[in-house]
Design a protein around this motif. Structure first.
Motif, mmCIF file in Angstrom:
data_model
loop_
_atom_site.group_PDB
_atom_site.id
_atom_site.type_symbol
_atom_site.label_atom_id
_atom_site.label_comp_id
_atom_site.label_asym_id
_atom_site.label_seq_id
_atom_site.Cartn_x
_atom_site.Cartn_y
_atom_site.Cartn_z
ATOM 1 N N GLU A 158 0.852 -1.174 0.000
ATOM 2 C CA GLU A 158 0.000 0.000 0.000
ATOM 3 C C GLU A 158 0.890 1.226 0.000
ATOM 4 O O GLU A 158 1.809 1.317 0.811
ATOM 5 C CB GLU A 158 -0.866 -0.028 1.270
ATOM 6 C CG GLU A 158 -2.025 0.918 1.238
ATOM 7 C CD GLU A 158 -2.758 0.932 2.589
ATOM 8 O OE1 GLU A 158 -3.566 0.025 2.833
ATOM 9 O OE2 GLU A 158 -2.480 1.841 3.376
ATOM 10 N N CYS A 159 0.621 2.141 -0.879
ATOM 11 C CA CYS A 159 1.417 3.361 -0.948
ATOM 12 C C CYS A 159 1.237 4.167 0.335
ATOM 13 O O CYS A 159 0.118 4.389 0.788
ATOM 14 C CB CYS A 159 0.994 4.199 -2.147
ATOM 15 S SG CYS A 159 1.736 5.846 -2.163
ATOM 16 N N GLY A 160 2.344 4.597 0.902
ATOM 17 C CA GLY A 160 2.305 5.359 2.145
ATOM 18 C C GLY A 160 1.725 6.745 1.975
ATOM 19 O O GLY A 160 1.372 7.411 2.945
ATOM 20 N N GLU A 161 1.626 7.178 0.759
ATOM 21 C CA GLU A 161 1.151 8.530 0.493
ATOM 22 C C GLU A 161 -0.338 8.534 0.103
ATOM 23 O O GLU A 161 -1.149 9.152 0.764
ATOM 24 C CB GLU A 161 2.009 9.146 -0.622
ATOM 25 C CG GLU A 161 1.730 10.597 -0.926
ATOM 26 C CD GLU A 161 2.117 11.537 0.199
ATOM 27 O OE1 GLU A 161 2.997 11.177 0.999
ATOM 28 O OE2 GLU A 161 1.521 12.630 0.281
ATOM 29 N N CYS A 162 -0.673 7.813 -0.963
ATOM 30 C CA CYS A 162 -2.065 7.860 -1.446
ATOM 31 C C CYS A 162 -2.876 6.654 -0.968
ATOM 32 O O CYS A 162 -4.069 6.564 -1.249
ATOM 33 C CB CYS A 162 -2.103 7.972 -2.959
ATOM 34 S SG CYS A 162 -1.592 6.473 -3.830
ATOM 35 N N PRO A 221 2.745 3.847 -8.728
ATOM 36 C CA PRO A 221 2.252 4.118 -10.073
ATOM 37 C C PRO A 221 1.096 5.108 -10.070
ATOM 38 O O PRO A 221 0.777 5.698 -11.086
ATOM 39 C CB PRO A 221 1.759 2.751 -10.569
ATOM 40 C CG PRO A 221 2.249 1.755 -9.599
ATOM 41 C CD PRO A 221 2.487 2.465 -8.309
ATOM 42 N N GLU A 222 0.481 5.290 -8.926
ATOM 43 C CA GLU A 222 -0.678 6.162 -8.818
ATOM 44 C C GLU A 222 -0.257 7.624 -8.626
ATOM 45 O O GLU A 222 -0.635 8.487 -9.385
ATOM 46 C CB GLU A 222 -1.546 5.689 -7.645
ATOM 47 C CG GLU A 222 -2.919 6.284 -7.589
ATOM 48 C CD GLU A 222 -3.807 5.832 -8.739
ATOM 49 O OE1 GLU A 222 -3.541 4.761 -9.312
ATOM 50 O OE2 GLU A 222 -4.753 6.574 -9.078
ATOM 51 N N CYS A 223 0.550 7.856 -7.598
ATOM 52 C CA CYS A 223 0.875 9.248 -7.249
ATOM 53 C C CYS A 223 2.360 9.574 -7.407
ATOM 54 O O CYS A 223 2.774 10.705 -7.211
ATOM 55 C CB CYS A 223 0.421 9.557 -5.820
ATOM 56 S SG CYS A 223 1.440 8.769 -4.553
ATOM 57 N N GLY A 224 3.155 8.570 -7.747
ATOM 58 C CA GLY A 224 4.572 8.848 -7.990
ATOM 59 C C GLY A 224 5.425 8.901 -6.733
ATOM 60 O O GLY A 224 6.640 9.100 -6.810
ATOM 61 N N TYR A 225 4.823 8.690 -5.572
ATOM 62 C CA TYR A 225 5.571 8.741 -4.315
ATOM 63 C C TYR A 225 6.635 7.653 -4.294
ATOM 64 O O TYR A 225 6.364 6.505 -4.628
ATOM 65 C CB TYR A 225 4.589 8.569 -3.156
ATOM 66 C CG TYR A 225 5.218 8.589 -1.783
ATOM 67 C CD1 TYR A 225 5.834 9.749 -1.300
ATOM 68 C CD2 TYR A 225 5.170 7.463 -0.960
ATOM 69 C CE1 TYR A 225 6.397 9.776 -0.039
ATOM 70 C CE2 TYR A 225 5.731 7.488 0.310
ATOM 71 C CZ TYR A 225 6.350 8.644 0.763
ATOM 72 O OH TYR A 225 6.903 8.654 2.016
ATOM 73 N N ASP A 226 7.859 8.014 -3.912
ATOM 74 C CA ASP A 226 8.934 7.008 -3.919
ATOM 75 C C ASP A 226 9.626 6.919 -2.558
ATOM 76 O O ASP A 226 10.725 6.395 -2.452
ATOM 77 C CB ASP A 226 9.960 7.313 -5.013
ATOM 78 C CG ASP A 226 10.685 8.637 -4.773
ATOM 79 O OD1 ASP A 226 10.304 9.358 -3.820
ATOM 80 O OD2 ASP A 226 11.612 8.951 -5.527
#
Ligand SMILES: [Zn+2]
Length: 197
Positions: free
Chosen positions: A81-85, A102-107
């Motif tokens: 799960e992305c930590g951002e979105c 891939p959704e919000c680009g958070y790396d």
């Protein structure tokens, strides 16, 4: 057939026989797949398999990595799960190498100390094999009297984290799949290289 594919992998990677011989694992895997698909799953959990047949989970993880190499009957994905979105992702090796949402680009997720524990490795039965099993089960169901399924106990089956898969493959004598090893190399270099500029 799934089992035929498996045989091909065993002949390409003879060292797998030292982990569990083909003639031993083939019928067990067939039984396991039938059960899992009957219960509605399209994924195979290496811990469940190891527990059911009394193997060391590390061994089964190595085999599943080999079975999910290119052209193998399984396909592996990395779920996190992305930590951002907070979007849930299922990425393949190539996508996961970039370690970017891939959704919000958070790396930045890789900087999280629990990251490798939070990423789960899932092994999906490839579509044609899944269909084949489903078809066979349907035929059986129509020719047999209905048998009641036992209630499933899935809550006790741990999922394979990327951390545990890395540890398992590190402990093996040979790499079960070069693509996996390559992907891990990149992840490790990002982990150690200060990550973010
Ligand atoms: Zn995101």
């Amino acid at each position: 057939m799934f089992i035929t594919e498996l045989k091909g992998i065993y002949s390409n990677k003879p060292f797998l026989s030292n982990i569990v011989p083909y003639h031993e694992i083939a019928p067990q895997l067939e039984l396991f797949i039938n059960q899992e698909v009957r219960l509605g799953s399209r994924y195979l959990n290496p811990y469940r398999f190891a527990f059911k047949f009394g193997y060391n989970p590390k061994d089964i993880i190595n085999l599943f990595i080999a079975f999910s190499s290119k052209g193998g009957p399984l396909k592996r994905f990395y779920r996190f799960e992305c930590g951002e979105c907070e979007e849930l992702h299922l990425l393949d090796d190539d996508q996961f190498k970039n370690l970017k949402c891939p959704e919000c680009g958070y790396d930045g997720d890789i900087e999280n100390i629990d990251f490798l524990d939070n990423v789960k490795v899932v092994f999906e039965i490839k579509e044609p094999f899944l269909k084949e099993v489903q078809r066979r089960l349907k035929d059986q169901a129509s020719s047999e009297r209905k048998t009641k399924l036992k209630p499933q106990k899935t809550s006790d089956s741990e999922e394979a984290s990327l951390k545990s898969v890395m540890d398992s493959t590190d402990a093996a004598n040979e790499s079960p799949d070069e693509d996996f090893t390559e992907m891990i190399k990149q992840v490790k270099s990002r982990l150690s290289s200060g990550l973010r500029k």
